[in-house]
Design a protein around this motif. Structure first.
Motif, PDB file in Angstrom:
ATOM      1  N   GLU A   1       0.823  -1.203   0.000  1.00  0.00           N
ATOM      2  CA  GLU A   1       0.000   0.000   0.000  1.00  0.00           C
ATOM      3  C   GLU A   1       0.861   1.258   0.000  1.00  0.00           C
ATOM      4  O   GLU A   1       2.013   1.226   0.419  1.00  0.00           O
ATOM      5  CB  GLU A   1      -0.926  -0.015   1.211  1.00  0.00           C
ATOM      6  CG  GLU A   1      -1.822  -1.234   1.181  1.00  0.00           C
ATOM      7  CD  GLU A   1      -3.053  -1.084   2.030  1.00  0.00           C
ATOM      8  OE1 GLU A   1      -3.362   0.044   2.462  1.00  0.00           O
ATOM      9  OE2 GLU A   1      -3.711  -2.092   2.237  1.00  0.00           O
ATOM     10  N   LYS A   2       0.270   2.364  -0.444  1.00  0.00           N
ATOM     11  CA  LYS A   2       0.966   3.649  -0.418  1.00  0.00           C
ATOM     12  C   LYS A   2       1.280   4.037   1.022  1.00  0.00           C
ATOM     13  O   LYS A   2       0.560   3.663   1.946  1.00  0.00           O
ATOM     14  CB  LYS A   2       0.102   4.739  -1.045  1.00  0.00           C
ATOM     15  CG  LYS A   2      -0.131   4.546  -2.510  1.00  0.00           C
ATOM     16  CD  LYS A   2      -1.049   5.624  -3.054  1.00  0.00           C
ATOM     17  CE  LYS A   2      -1.383   5.334  -4.496  1.00  0.00           C
ATOM     18  NZ  LYS A   2      -2.361   6.269  -5.043  1.00  0.00           N
ATOM     19  N   PHE A   3       2.348   4.799   1.185  1.00  0.00           N
ATOM     20  CA  PHE A   3       2.734   5.303   2.499  1.00  0.00           C
ATOM     21  C   PHE A   3       2.582   6.809   2.494  1.00  0.00           C
ATOM     22  O   PHE A   3       3.096   7.485   1.601  1.00  0.00           O
ATOM     23  CB  PHE A   3       4.190   4.916   2.807  1.00  0.00           C
ATOM     24  CG  PHE A   3       4.635   5.354   4.167  1.00  0.00           C
ATOM     25  CD1 PHE A   3       4.334   4.595   5.281  1.00  0.00           C
ATOM     26  CD2 PHE A   3       5.345   6.528   4.330  1.00  0.00           C
ATOM     27  CE1 PHE A   3       4.737   5.002   6.552  1.00  0.00           C
ATOM     28  CE2 PHE A   3       5.753   6.942   5.584  1.00  0.00           C
ATOM     29  CZ  PHE A   3       5.450   6.178   6.696  1.00  0.00           C
ATOM     30  N   LYS A   4       1.834   7.347   3.479  1.00  0.00           N
ATOM     31  CA  LYS A   4       1.644   8.795   3.595  1.00  0.00           C
ATOM     32  C   LYS A   4       2.493   9.299   4.752  1.00  0.00           C
ATOM     33  O   LYS A   4       2.380   8.798   5.871  1.00  0.00           O
ATOM     34  CB  LYS A   4       0.180   9.141   3.857  1.00  0.00           C
ATOM     35  CG  LYS A   4      -0.696   9.007   2.683  1.00  0.00           C
ATOM     36  CD  LYS A   4      -2.067   9.623   2.816  1.00  0.00           C
ATOM     37  CE  LYS A   4      -2.690   9.704   4.152  1.00  0.00           C
ATOM     38  NZ  LYS A   4      -4.071  10.209   4.126  1.00  0.00           N
ATOM     39  N   TYR A   5       3.316  10.301   4.459  1.00  0.00           N
ATOM     40  CA  TYR A   5       4.186  10.908   5.466  1.00  0.00           C
ATOM     41  C   TYR A   5       3.744  12.352   5.652  1.00  0.00           C
ATOM     42  O   TYR A   5       3.745  13.132   4.702  1.00  0.00           O
ATOM     43  CB  TYR A   5       5.635  10.845   4.988  1.00  0.00           C
ATOM     44  CG  TYR A   5       6.624  11.561   5.864  1.00  0.00           C
ATOM     45  CD1 TYR A   5       7.034  11.010   7.067  1.00  0.00           C
ATOM     46  CD2 TYR A   5       7.150  12.787   5.492  1.00  0.00           C
ATOM     47  CE1 TYR A   5       7.949  11.658   7.877  1.00  0.00           C
ATOM     48  CE2 TYR A   5       8.064  13.451   6.287  1.00  0.00           C
ATOM     49  CZ  TYR A   5       8.455  12.882   7.479  1.00  0.00           C
ATOM     50  OH  TYR A   5       9.359  13.527   8.276  1.00  0.00           O
ATOM     51  N   ARG A   6       3.355  12.714   6.859  1.00  0.00           N
ATOM     52  CA  ARG A   6       2.914  14.087   7.128  1.00  0.00           C
ATOM     53  C   ARG A   6       4.137  14.983   7.243  1.00  0.00           C
ATOM     54  O   ARG A   6       5.038  14.731   8.042  1.00  0.00           O
ATOM     55  CB  ARG A   6       2.102  14.148   8.406  1.00  0.00           C
ATOM     56  CG  ARG A   6       1.515  15.519   8.622  1.00  0.00           C
ATOM     57  CD  ARG A   6       0.614  15.556   9.810  1.00  0.00           C
ATOM     58  NE  ARG A   6       0.077  16.898   9.933  1.00  0.00           N
ATOM     59  CZ  ARG A   6      -0.993  17.200  10.616  1.00  0.00           C
ATOM     60  NH1 ARG A   6      -1.652  16.259  11.249  1.00  0.00           N
ATOM     61  NH2 ARG A   6      -1.404  18.442  10.674  1.00  0.00           N
ATOM     62  N   PHE A   7       4.150  16.044   6.436  1.00  0.00           N
ATOM     63  CA  PHE A   7       5.281  16.968   6.414  1.00  0.00           C
ATOM     64  C   PHE A   7       4.740  18.376   6.268  1.00  0.00           C
ATOM     65  O   PHE A   7       4.216  18.750   5.216  1.00  0.00           O
ATOM     66  CB  PHE A   7       6.221  16.615   5.256  1.00  0.00           C
ATOM     67  CG  PHE A   7       7.501  17.386   5.259  1.00  0.00           C
ATOM     68  CD1 PHE A   7       8.421  17.223   6.266  1.00  0.00           C
ATOM     69  CD2 PHE A   7       7.782  18.276   4.249  1.00  0.00           C
ATOM     70  CE1 PHE A   7       9.614  17.934   6.276  1.00  0.00           C
ATOM     71  CE2 PHE A   7       8.967  18.999   4.240  1.00  0.00           C
ATOM     72  CZ  PHE A   7       9.877  18.822   5.258  1.00  0.00           C
ATOM     73  N   GLY A   8       4.800  19.148   7.344  1.00  0.00           N
ATOM     74  CA  GLY A   8       4.223  20.489   7.323  1.00  0.00           C
ATOM     75  C   GLY A   8       2.715  20.404   7.162  1.00  0.00           C
ATOM     76  O   GLY A   8       2.052  19.624   7.833  1.00  0.00           O
TER      77      GLY A   8
END
Length: 69
Positions: free
Chosen positions: A29-36
């Motif tokens: 699955e896609k990986f979401k990384y919170r940045f700002g």
């Protein structure tokens, strides 16, 4: 079920190197990384890299989306 250590490649150069290794619950699955105020999206396309003494799946950056309010 355990998480996988993954290597995030690409995306904003401002992402600290120390945060490039993340835990992902899945390699498919896609990986979401919170940045700002955004999410950076990464996907695994079957490649791996050696980091220290570990073989980590490479997740390549695909796009950025804004965090909905």
């Amino acid at each position: 079920m355990s998480d996988f250590e993954v290597l995030l490649v690409g995306g904003p150069s401002a992402i600290p190197e120390a945060e490039r290794v993340q835990l992902s619950p899945s390699l498919t699955e896609k990986f979401k990384y919170r940045f700002g105020a955004h999410y950076e999206h990464f996907v695994h396309e079957g490649q791996f890299s050696i980091v220290g003494d570990k073989r980590l799946p490479i997740y390549r950056w695909t796009r950025r989306t804004a965090i909905a309010e």
